[in-house]
Scaffold this active site. Sequence first.
Site, mmCIF file in Angstrom:
data_model
loop_
_atom_site.group_PDB
_atom_site.id
_atom_site.type_symbol
_atom_site.label_atom_id
_atom_site.label_comp_id
_atom_site.label_asym_id
_atom_site.label_seq_id
_atom_site.Cartn_x
_atom_site.Cartn_y
_atom_site.Cartn_z
ATOM 1 N N THR B 186 0.845 -1.086 -0.051
ATOM 2 C CA THR B 186 0.034 -0.190 0.097
ATOM 3 C C THR B 186 0.996 1.287 0.073
ATOM 4 O O THR B 186 1.946 1.253 0.761
ATOM 5 C CB THR B 186 -0.783 0.077 1.515
ATOM 6 N N GLU B 330 -6.052 -3.780 1.225
ATOM 7 C CA GLU B 330 -6.257 -4.797 2.216
ATOM 8 C C GLU B 330 -7.307 -5.503 2.066
ATOM 9 O O GLU B 330 -7.591 -6.489 2.771
ATOM 10 C CB GLU B 330 -6.282 -4.024 3.555
ATOM 11 N N LYS B 440 -13.774 16.394 15.119
ATOM 12 C CA LYS B 440 -14.290 16.106 16.340
ATOM 13 C C LYS B 440 -14.714 17.184 17.290
ATOM 14 O O LYS B 440 -13.748 17.845 17.918
ATOM 15 C CB LYS B 440 -13.723 14.936 17.258
ATOM 16 N N TRP B 445 -19.685 14.767 15.605
ATOM 17 C CA TRP B 445 -18.453 14.688 14.610
ATOM 18 C C TRP B 445 -18.891 15.522 13.272
ATOM 19 O O TRP B 445 -20.208 15.594 12.927
ATOM 20 C CB TRP B 445 -18.667 13.059 14.101
#
Lengths: 548, 548
Positions: B186, B330, B440, B445
């Site tokens: 990655t 992944e 946050k 959020w």
Amino acid sequence: MVQTTMQHGDLLISGLVEYSRRVFPEAKVITWTGEGTREASFADIGDQGAQIANALTKLGVARGDRVATFMWNNTEHQALYAGVPSMGAVLHTLNLRLSPEQAVFIINHADDKVIFVDASVAPMLSQYLTGTPNVKHVVVANGPVESLTAPEGVTVHAYDDLIAGEPTTYDWPKLDETDAAVMCYTSGTTGDPKGVVYSHRSIYLHSLLGTSTSGMGLSNHDTMLAIVPMFHVMSWGLPYAAMMAGATLVMPDRFLQPEPLLAMMAETRPTLAAAVPTIWQGVSALLDAKPQDITHLREVVVGGAAVPPSMITKFDGYGVKIVHAWGMTETSPLGTISRPPAGVEDEDAAFAYRVTQGRFPAPVAARIVGDDGQEQPWDGEARGELEVSGPWITGSYYQPDGNVADPSKFDDGWLRTGDVATITPDGYMTIVDRAKDIIKTGGEWISSVELENVIASNPAVVEATVIGVPDAKWDERPFVLAVVRDEADADVEAHRKFLEDRIPRWQIPERWSFVTEVPKTSVGKFDKKRVRQHYADGDYTVLGEPDA
Amino acid sequence: MVQTTMQHGDLLISGLVEYSRRVFPEAKVITWTGEGTREASFADIGDQGAQIANALTKLGVARGDRVATFMWNNTEHQALYAGVPSMGAVLHTLNLRLSPEQAVFIINHADDKVIFVDASVAPMLSQYLTGTPNVKHVVVANGPVESLTAPEGVTVHAYDDLIAGEPTTYDWPKLDETDAAVMCYTSGTTGDPKGVVYSHRSIYLHSLLGTSTSGMGLSNHDTMLAIVPMFHVMSWGLPYAAMMAGATLVMPDRFLQPEPLLAMMAETRPTLAAAVPTIWQGVSALLDAKPQDITHLREVVVGGAAVPPSMITKFDGYGVKIVHAWGMTETSPLGTISRPPAGVEDEDAAFAYRVTQGRFPAPVAARIVGDDGQEQPWDGEARGELEVSGPWITGSYYQPDGNVADPSKFDDGWLRTGDVATITPDGYMTIVDRAKDIIKTGGEWISSVELENVIASNPAVVEATVIGVPDAKWDERPFVLAVVRDEADADVEAHRKFLEDRIPRWQIPERWSFVTEVPKTSVGKFDKKRVRQHYADGDYTVLGEPDA
């Protein structure tokens, strides 16, 4: 050495159950009641599956214990498919069409502890229970518990009462994917029935194929009419494939006659349906008498026996594509499926593919093996016994003291199917005959099935079967047992003449016998075993004279 | 206890190679040459794969050794996909877009012994080789070996010469399905690149999904234009899924610009195509300038970044359905795919589903986890970090001395995706933001992505990015870095006013800065890491006054 970073991710039925319950609230299991439908969502099935698992745990059912079903295709059976393997027990689907001796043998051999039964067939089960001392509980669904008569020592429960009040969740154990999940016995014509035990892994992989274009291609947009019984090779895997695909299932319960089947089609408008040829023969006859639009079916999957080409044409006429498939209890069952290859647009060319048993999906490795043990080429001509291997192919038969891979059934890890087949260079397989029915004469093989078809194409013939009989010079020669229309048709020379332009000379049978009926098995197939025995016993008058 | 009778049937890439070679003579791999096409059948690919395996064996490549590729999508790369893992070696696909430092790090970390390279990118590889002492052989394909400059100790081969005369069969070893097959790093924005190692099992299962209606639905009747590079998560698994499905692959080689892509579509008429949104943006612009019928595409699978809803509408206008998918290196990569559920006929209702990232297929288990470590409900509202698990999800990162499952990336066996998501009651997932980008504030959020979109919907704004910055009272508050059309538009109060009717009051940012350009990464995304650094360093003039 590099180690994979991938998670193992055991392939478990509990994963399918929780998945279908959570992701597909719109998919349903619809059961026919005789007059209409009753519906359950996959969430309901998941709830009921957990309730069953909780109730069975209370009854003392532990990991690896066998829980049998003696049931039609319906909601409750689907919930048992969900709950029993997920809790780590083994679901044993009992065939409703067994002889009492076979049923008793199988229940004892599998050591079933609990049996779930539909009230409509409970009287049948009642007869077996005196011979099955290890069965401790019977649970009656879809009707009064009084339908069952049980001997002392058996506790009888009503399905609804058993699960009532049980929690709708269950902490599914982390099983190993190779653990036993479902078992099913083959009703072979010789010897005792043989147990096949599917694993979570084999069922999960077979379900992936169910959603694959190489298989059924089942999707969330499909409604599948699952006519093939859940006691017969897991209804070809449809109960689990539907969970994976989020497809709606239509379950006919005990209503397997053409009239209710067409009624449920009219009401539920399935996009797919699956059943053996005899079911479709009945449906077709009724459709001809009483036309009904069935073009909502994008495909009808037919297997379990060879599909007559005329049936494919017939359904083309209704605007519905029959897809021919091949498999057996030992192959979970999907072994091949027949759709024409890319690039074949012409209808006749396509038809030549559609009548074959079709192509193998990637996980099923196949080979054809000659009498000499040599692998035969894929040339569409060479014949040999079909052998298959792969993650949903059986490698042995169940025995309580350790599974057995008898060399007459297995060849170096491959399953010997007992079918003689050809395979084309592009992988289309055609079953020529059962290995034990093929006639070996002077080093050449005659397909008894092909010969029967040609003989029966004579208008003078009502039905005919062919077996191989000993011959001093040629090892074997065909013997024909035929039923003819008129007494005058019992003429060997006339029949031989009819065959002259139709098959090679050396294949034309010399030995004939004309009778009023060909012996048949309980499912209506020619009983060649009995024909062979009668022939050996001299029960037939053999007409004609061997000319070679 | 009952033991399964099923064969294990290891899921191996060699099985796929031999299957595609034998069963699908009509399927092809078509590579674009710049002017036209060159074709290979799957039988040719199988032959070439075996030749590669034979040649590599001679070079001393043994089971578990790493063989790298630095190549475009083409026939030779497909043959390497076939041959290298089948012989038990590990195929390491090197990203052509790495920085030299990353490339050298990765080649050394993976300990690549042999590298196959396309001549067109050989000059780039030449730069790295001085830093990679363990590379012993480089094989140049599709051009002169002189394209490569190699240091002493490296033997350079021409691809065609290397395999010429080698046998076209190889006795593939019976590997374990959990053996390493392919590896890929990655290119994360933080820290060293991380190695993901796919197993035969994970690739095989992912290929089954490729042929499934829950995945790509690839079949023998499809032609797939695989634009997504083979060095990028195995071209989303298409090289292997095509082998399983018998689908034809169209490979663009190095011709990834809109003009050649549309030329190859005109010539090969693919039924499916797969690429990231930026590719389709370019194709769309050219289509508008120079219309071309592309309705031969039944679906276009778009992933790698969120698809703007306007792009879906745009392609609807061309008569082509965009299917939104989500995944990462992944996750092999298919994590979700978005098609509307059964029963949703209305176009607007369907559209609301199509803009989500979609549904998980059965083998991918998912959950969203809040800041407090608690699983959040699937109600379409609750947000949490998306965590996934399953047989093609990574459970650790590769390290030569043992793979590592860092708790910042893994949670009790689940992969922490780093994405914040919602999931609807019917299983449709929407990525709200990257976890590290979410703001946050006072226990609530704010999605930086959603906020950016609203800010950018103001005609006065050219582009804008939002990051969370420390705030004494609210922990974090949003900071906006924007490019505006006119100097006069650099007016904080005007922008705040614009937002008033559009988002909740508490979300409206106080801190703004207006610049001439927002910093971007090499692939054109907002480089929030640099923006954060600049903010911390006080490089921006912060306008507006925190009013809370």
